[in-house]
Structure formats: C-alpha cells, structure tokens
Design a protein around this motif. Structure first.
Motif, PDB file in Angstrom:
ATOM      1  N   GLU A   1       0.633  -1.126   0.134  1.00 40.15           N
ATOM      2  CA  GLU A   1      -0.048   0.165   0.037  1.00 40.15           C
ATOM      3  C   GLU A   1       0.738   1.251   0.089  1.00 40.15           C
ATOM      4  N   ASP A   2       2.094   1.079   0.223  1.00 39.72           N
ATOM      5  CA  ASP A   2       3.007   2.313   0.135  1.00 39.72           C
ATOM      6  C   ASP A   2       3.107   2.908  -1.228  1.00 39.72           C
ATOM      7  N   PHE A   3       2.753   1.769  -2.073  1.00 43.12           N
ATOM      8  CA  PHE A   3       3.111   2.256  -3.651  1.00 43.12           C
ATOM      9  C   PHE A   3       1.833   2.459  -4.614  1.00 43.12           C
ATOM     10  N   ASP A   4       0.714   2.620  -3.564  1.00 41.09           N
ATOM     11  CA  ASP A   4      -0.617   2.557  -4.479  1.00 41.09           C
ATOM     12  C   ASP A   4      -0.928   3.984  -4.936  1.00 41.09           C
ATOM     13  N   GLY A   5      -0.128   4.887  -4.881  1.00 37.18           N
ATOM     14  CA  GLY A   5      -0.174   6.105  -5.399  1.00 37.18           C
ATOM     15  C   GLY A   5      -0.684   7.130  -4.374  1.00 37.18           C
ATOM     16  N   HIS A   6      -1.403   6.633  -3.099  1.00 37.47           N
ATOM     17  CA  HIS A   6      -1.937   7.201  -2.144  1.00 37.47           C
ATOM     18  C   HIS A   6      -1.171   7.951  -1.153  1.00 37.47           C
ATOM     19  N   THR A   7      -1.120   9.254  -1.323  1.00 37.90           N
ATOM     20  CA  THR A   7      -0.176  10.240  -0.296  1.00 37.90           C
ATOM     21  C   THR A   7      -0.789  11.123   0.615  1.00 37.90           C
ATOM     22  N   GLU A   8      -2.033  11.125   0.463  1.00 34.58           N
ATOM     23  CA  GLU A   8      -2.897  12.111   1.269  1.00 34.58           C
ATOM     24  C   GLU A   8      -1.986  13.474   1.764  1.00 34.58           C
ATOM     25  N   PHE A   9      -1.511  13.947   0.234  1.00 35.00           N
ATOM     26  CA  PHE A   9      -0.479  15.284   0.457  1.00 35.00           C
ATOM     27  C   PHE A   9      -1.331  16.417   1.001  1.00 35.00           C
ATOM     28  N   TYR A  10      -2.610  16.428   0.498  1.00 35.74           N
ATOM     29  CA  TYR A  10      -3.540  17.545   1.061  1.00 35.74           C
ATOM     30  C   TYR A  10      -3.726  17.725   2.353  1.00 35.74           C
ATOM     31  N   ARG A  11      -3.550  16.584   3.277  1.00 34.55           N
ATOM     32  CA  ARG A  11      -3.781  16.574   4.591  1.00 34.55           C
ATOM     33  C   ARG A  11      -2.255  17.092   5.281  1.00 34.55           C
ATOM     34  N   LEU A  12      -1.330  17.327   4.380  1.00 36.28           N
ATOM     35  CA  LEU A  12      -0.130  17.653   5.248  1.00 36.28           C
ATOM     36  C   LEU A  12       0.000  19.255   5.481  1.00 36.28           C
ATOM     37  N   THR A  13       0.526  19.596   6.547  1.00 36.45           N
ATOM     38  CA  THR A  13       0.661  21.047   6.823  1.00 36.45           C
ATOM     39  C   THR A  13       1.667  21.562   5.699  1.00 36.45           C
ATOM     40  N   PRO A  14       1.539  22.837   5.561  1.00 34.54           N
ATOM     41  CA  PRO A  14       2.609  23.412   4.458  1.00 34.54           C
ATOM     42  C   PRO A  14       4.205  23.232   4.913  1.00 34.54           C
ATOM     43  N   GLU A  15       4.505  23.013   6.189  1.00 34.38           N
ATOM     44  CA  GLU A  15       5.847  22.602   6.375  1.00 34.38           C
ATOM     45  C   GLU A  15       6.100  20.996   6.107  1.00 34.38           C
ATOM     46  N   GLN A  16       5.121  20.244   6.397  1.00 40.20           N
ATOM     47  CA  GLN A  16       5.097  18.887   5.794  1.00 40.20           C
ATOM     48  C   GLN A  16       5.426  18.674   4.481  1.00 40.20           C
ATOM     49  N   ARG A  17       4.546  19.492   3.795  1.00 35.81           N
ATOM     50  CA  ARG A  17       4.613  19.537   2.132  1.00 35.81           C
ATOM     51  C   ARG A  17       6.142  19.629   1.703  1.00 35.81           C
ATOM     52  N   LEU A  18       6.558  20.852   2.195  1.00 35.91           N
ATOM     53  CA  LEU A  18       7.800  21.210   1.904  1.00 35.91           C
ATOM     54  C   LEU A  18       8.987  20.154   2.218  1.00 35.91           C
ATOM     55  N   GLU A  19       8.719  19.442   3.468  1.00 40.24           N
ATOM     56  CA  GLU A  19       9.705  18.442   3.755  1.00 40.24           C
ATOM     57  C   GLU A  19       9.579  17.362   2.831  1.00 40.24           C
ATOM     58  N   TRP A  20       8.436  16.780   2.350  1.00 43.06           N
ATOM     59  CA  TRP A  20       8.099  16.025   1.500  1.00 43.06           C
ATOM     60  C   TRP A  20       8.621  15.913   0.243  1.00 43.06           C
ATOM     61  N   LEU A  21       8.554  17.277  -0.330  1.00 43.63           N
ATOM     62  CA  LEU A  21       9.048  17.809  -1.677  1.00 43.63           C
ATOM     63  C   LEU A  21      10.621  17.798  -1.570  1.00 43.63           C
ATOM     64  N   CYS A  22      11.051  18.221  -0.510  1.00 43.66           N
ATOM     65  CA  CYS A  22      12.659  18.131  -0.427  1.00 43.66           C
ATOM     66  C   CYS A  22      12.938  16.728  -0.598  1.00 43.66           C
ATOM     67  N   GLN A  23      12.418  15.920   0.103  1.00 41.25           N
ATOM     68  CA  GLN A  23      13.134  14.513   0.275  1.00 41.25           C
ATOM     69  C   GLN A  23      12.685  13.802  -1.165  1.00 41.25           C
ATOM     70  N   ALA A  24      11.443  14.175  -1.756  1.00 41.86           N
ATOM     71  CA  ALA A  24      11.298  13.704  -2.980  1.00 41.86           C
ATOM     72  C   ALA A  24      12.182  14.156  -4.029  1.00 41.86           C
ATOM     73  N   ALA A  25      12.586  15.440  -3.999  1.00 36.54           N
ATOM     74  CA  ALA A  25      13.565  16.073  -4.869  1.00 36.54           C
ATOM     75  C   ALA A  25      15.065  15.436  -4.726  1.00 36.54           C
ATOM     76  N   THR A  26      15.411  15.164  -3.450  1.00 33.84           N
ATOM     77  CA  THR A  26      16.934  14.674  -3.031  1.00 33.84           C
ATOM     78  C   THR A  26      16.676  13.133  -3.345  1.00 33.84           C
ATOM     79  N   PHE A  27      15.615  12.412  -3.399  1.00 28.54           N
ATOM     80  CA  PHE A  27      15.776  11.159  -4.106  1.00 28.54           C
ATOM     81  C   PHE A  27      15.947  11.157  -5.352  1.00 28.54           C
TER      82      PHE A  27
END
Length: 68
Positions: free
Chosen positions: A22-48
């Motif tokens: 289920e970690d790979f089903d495309g479901h991220t619930e990105f909309y539920r993240l706070t702005p800070e969490q969204r930036l952190e997620w994007l930073c980690q994705a860009a680093t990867f």
C-alpha cells in the motif's frame, strides 16, 4: 562496486524491504499535510530523484552482456 555505492544500495534495499504494497498505491494524502510537511516531503522527493536519477539505467547499461 565501491564501498559507498554498495552501502547506499544496501540501505535502499533494507528500506524497500520494510515497505508494504500500500506504500506504492499512489495514495499520499498530500492534501492533509501541513505546509511545513509538504515542503519536507518535496525536499525528500527532490533529493531522492537527484541521488537516484539514472541509476537504474546506468546499472542496466553497465551490466555484463550475456552471449547467446
């Protein structure tokens, strides 16, 4: 393979082994993240992407070729 590449690959494989389907089903619930969490997620994705972009292709390209 140098030690750094082997270590990175082993770390990645260990982390991947802990994932569930289920970690790979495309479901991220990105909309539920706070702005800070969204930036952190994007930073980690860009680093990867930066670290691993082309790794699979280069591993495929650099593999020993089999003869028929």
């Amino acid at each position: 393979m140098n030690l750094r590449k082997k270590s990175t690959r082993e770390e990645f494989e260990r982390a991947l082994a802990q994932c569930k389907p289920e970690d790979f089903d495309g479901h991220t619930e990105f909309y539920r993240l706070t702005p800070e969490q969204r930036l952190e997620w994007l930073c980690q994705a860009a680093t990867f992407v930066y670290e691993f972009k082309g790794k699979a292709n280069s591993a495929f390209r650099d593999r020993p070729r089999q003869r028929d």
